[in-house]
Design an enzyme around this catalytic site. Structure first.
Site, PDB file in Angstrom:
ATOM      1  N   GLN A  20      38.665  36.426  28.046  1.00 61.73           N
ATOM      2  CA  GLN A  20      39.853  36.798  28.899  1.00 61.73           C
ATOM      3  C   GLN A  20      40.182  35.153  29.453  1.00 61.73           C
ATOM      4  OE1 GLN A  20      37.958  40.248  31.005  1.00 61.73           O
ATOM      5  NE2 GLN A  20      40.185  40.792  31.220  1.00 61.73           N
ATOM      6  N   SER A  21      41.490  35.213  29.515  1.00 59.91           N
ATOM      7  CA  SER A  21      42.219  33.948  29.965  1.00 59.91           C
ATOM      8  C   SER A  21      41.808  33.343  31.250  1.00 59.91           C
ATOM      9  CB  SER A  21      43.486  33.820  30.041  1.00 59.91           C
ATOM     10  OG  SER A  21      44.108  34.171  28.464  1.00 59.91           O
ATOM     11  N   LYS A  22      41.394  34.041  32.381  1.00 60.69           N
ATOM     12  CA  LYS A  22      41.520  33.433  33.617  1.00 60.69           C
ATOM     13  C   LYS A  22      40.003  34.000  34.328  1.00 60.69           C
ATOM     14  CE  LYS A  22      46.360  32.574  34.409  1.00 60.69           C
ATOM     15  NZ  LYS A  22      47.513  32.736  35.172  1.00 60.69           N
ATOM     16  N   GLN A  25      40.867  37.311  35.943  1.00 59.19           N
ATOM     17  CA  GLN A  25      41.084  38.663  34.984  1.00 59.19           C
ATOM     18  C   GLN A  25      39.731  39.208  34.955  1.00 59.19           C
ATOM     19  OE1 GLN A  25      42.615  37.324  31.605  1.00 59.19           O
ATOM     20  NE2 GLN A  25      45.049  37.098  32.426  1.00 59.19           N
ATOM     21  N   GLY A  59      37.061  34.038  30.879  1.00 58.10           N
ATOM     22  CA  GLY A  59      37.676  33.034  31.960  1.00 58.10           C
ATOM     23  C   GLY A  59      38.232  31.796  31.164  1.00 58.10           C
TER      24      GLY A  59
END
Length: 674
Positions: A20-22, A25, A59
């Site tokens: 997941q990107s962040k 999230q 992340g």
């Protein structure tokens, strides 16, 4: 069974890649993570027995601008030829940049591994599948660019209206209606105002920091935590003070886009770093008078100019003002011969000997110094010039100095009062919590009672601190305004006082003088100084260079002649009284006494005049004893004239210009100056 999952591939292990990107999230979008972990069941349903999960990149963005240890591990596993399939939720989870995506496809095609998502299974060795995978990767990369473009444009439009909720510094908060307003806490407001007032007074971030820590003044600092940031009070650090004094928000301005991200190639890969400051002309948004400010925009501009002038050690920096040290003209002198700046050279223990020298020729061409001269006479001569320029404003400056001292004490006491008030509130709050607890809850009551005691102890310490401040407050010992006005009449004495702050005097010179061009006239042995005043005027000042064999603690020629002429006829005590009446000083600028006269009347210095038979005994109070009686202030000038008239009979007033002056005991503490 899918024909692409051959028995050979099923015997190898399957890898489920989760990303997941962040970090946000991971908290808010947990359903996506559940779907990705659910791919383990899909792989098992397709016939894979060995399944491995790679989730180290949770992340982390897949744009290729940050390190992804999970993706690097995936590549290593594929290269080991022990992977039969790579499972991902969609192509964007594996990578959102073409380099990583196509590199993975190429490796899977080389070792015979397939890529699988909920929509199907793709074999990179097949042309159609390879084309489809390429399109999926390109769409994922384009989607990221599209998201970023839309987000940036929306942020920019909202920021141009001053409505984007950017983080605000300590002393401000966002109101419910979307406006920036001052923090309602009076203690916070007073602390911020105190910092800016001290900056105006001291003119240096570091000096403000030193003053705050010396006076034990705490500043509020935002402590990030989950949810709203919490405020803590502690002694300031340099970074906290610098951020406060350079933030345009305190001047009532809304500023956005003050920093930028930069991309550079590290080990063949793009890496992005954030937080690089941009010049003000490149800021994305700057709206003045957006909200109430603690200072005006003009004062903010002056502070930034002052901070820039204090910058030292950079190639494009201006001369630094108010650095301290014994050299009064530090940063102002320029060589007339080569145009370079003159450096300050301190020698002797404690840096008591000052020399200004130009080393440009020696550094650039290996030659000798252009010019070099001692700093004492130059500093004294420039001080006289500056005092003549500002003596008309001395009385007004004395009034302002008294007002500033009183205001500073009031501000400092106000800070301590608010600190005590805050501690009393916390003690009352701890008391209410203790009183509200059930008496049967012994463990809880014991802990709350301990906290209450700590709060009461803190109140007592702060009250003692406030009482000590009141007892030791300098305002109680400050001279009244009449005394300050009398000191203003004698401005040279105030300027030359040992207690005068050298940084303040240097700042005054940098305000009045732009530059001083220095040259040495070898024929006349004079220092020629061309002063460029701030108002555009220019003046020339010539300072005589010291002669060889002399030092600055030599007794004056007039005092030497008086001692020599009176040595055989008057006692040392009478000679000392006469010298003091004539307002003559010793080489160390002290008044005369019997021992100092005796040191100046040694046989080597007086040519044996003391050996005459007419010399009275030491301490004799016969003829001339009236000279040692106390005199009133009204008769001081008349006594001086009478002494000069009486001594003229001995030839004291005809001084020999060739006489070099006589020192006295202790003159070895001086230093030569050429």
């Amino acid at each position: 069974m899918n024909s692409k999952l051959t028995p050979e591939r099923l015997r190898k292990k399957a890898i489920v890649y989760v990303r997941q990107s962040k970090p946000s999230q991971l908290i808010d979008n947990q359903e996506s993570r559940r779907l990705q972990y659910g791919l383990v069941d899909r792989a098992r349903g397709l016939g894979f027995q060995q399944i491995s999960i790679i989730d180290e990149d949770l992340g982390r963005t897949g744009s290729g601008l940050v390190e992804r240890p999970g993706f690097q591990r995936l590549v290593s596993e594929v290269l080991s030829e022990e992977v039969g399939a790579v499972f991902c939720l969609e192509a964007s989870r594996l990578a959102r940049n073409g380099r990583d995506w196509h590199h993975l496809i190429e490796l899977c095609g080389m070792v015979g591994a397939v890529l699988a998502d909920p929509d199907g299974i793709y074999d990179p060795m097949l042309v159609n599948d390879r084309l489809l995978l390429g399109l999926k990767g390109s769409m994922a990369e384009f989607e990221l660019s599209l998201f970023r473009q839309r987000s940036i444009e929306a942020i920019r439009q909202k920021a141009h209206r001053g409505e984007l909720r950017i983080p605000v510094p300590v002393g401000y908060c966002w109101s419910p209606n979307g406006k920036i307003e001052k923090d309602p806490d009076e203690r916070v407001q007073q602390a911020v105002q105190l910092v800016f007032r001290k900056m105006t007074e001291l003119g240096s971030i570091r000096q403000v920091l030193i003053w705050l820590r010396q006076e034990n003044v705490c500043l509020p600092v935002s402590s990030p935590s989950r949810g709203e940031s919490q405020r803590v009070w502690k002694l300031p650090l340099y970074r906290n003070t610098q951020d406060m004094l350079t933030n345009p928000t305190y001047a009532g301005a809304y500023a956005f886009g003050k920093s930028e991200a930069r991309t550079k190639v590290v080990d063949g890969r793009a890496r992005r770093t954030f937080g690089h400051d941009k010049p003000r002309s490149a800021w994305m948004v700057l709206i003045r008078d957006h909200h109430p400010g603690y200072i005006s925009w003009e004062e903010y501009e002056r502070n930034q100019a002052m901070i820039a002038a204090n910058t030292f050690g950079h190639s494009d920096a201006e001369p630094k003002a108010g650095r301290g040290g014994r050299a009064l003209l530090s940063g102002l002198l320029r060589c007339r011969r080569c145009g370079g700046k003159l450096y300050v050279n301190y020698s002797r223990p404690g840096g008591v000997v000052i020399r200004y020298e130009c080393s440009r020729e020696r550094l650039d061409h290996g030659q000798g110094r252009c010019i070099s001269f001692g700093g004492l006479r130059v500093d004294q001569a420039l001080s006289k010039e500056v005092l003549r320029a500002i003596e008309g404003n001395a009385i007004e400056a004395a009034w302002k100095a008294a007002e500033q001292i009183e205001q500073q004490q009031q501000e400092l006491r106000k800070a301590f009062e608010l600190e005590v008030e805050q501690a009393r509130y916390e003690a009352r709050l701890a008391a209410r919590r203790y009183e509200a607890v059930d008496p049967e809850q012994r463990l809880v009551a014991r802990e709350l009672e301990a906290r209450w005691n700590v709060a009461l102890q803190k109140v007592q310490e702060l009250e003692d601190k406030l009482e000590e401040f009141d007892r030791n407050s300098p305002s109680a010992t400050l001279p009244n305004r009449e005394v300050l006005l009398s000191l203003a009449q004698d401005l040279p004495a105030v300027w030359n006082s040992p207690s005068a702050d050298m940084r303040l005097k240097q700042r005054i010179l940098h305000i009045l003088i732009r530059e001083i061009i220095a040259e040495v006239d070898e024929n006349s042995r004079e220092l020629v100084l061309l002063i460029h005043w701030a108002g555009g005027q220019h003046s020339e000042l010539r300072v005589k260079k010291g002669e060889g064999g002399k030092h600055r603690y030599c007794t004056s020629l007039e005092a030497t002649e008086v001692i020599r002429k009176m040595a055989g006829k008057f006692s040392d005590e009478q000679i000392a009284v006469t010298l003091n009446r004539l307002r003559l000083r010793t080489g160390l600028d002290k008044t005369w006494n019997e021992m100092r006269v005796y040191s100046g009347t040694s046989p080597a210095s007086t040519s044996g005049l003391r050996l005459g038979s007419e010399e009275p005994a030491r301490g004799h109070s016969g003829a001339g004893s009236a000279a040692i009686e106390p005199q009133s202030a009204e008769c001081a000038e008349d006594d001086r004239r009478e002494d000069l008239a009486r001594l003229s009979g001995y030839g004291v007033c005809s001084l020999a210009d060739s006489h070099r002056g006589v020192g006295y005991g202790g003159r070895a503490a001086g230093s030569r100056e050429s």
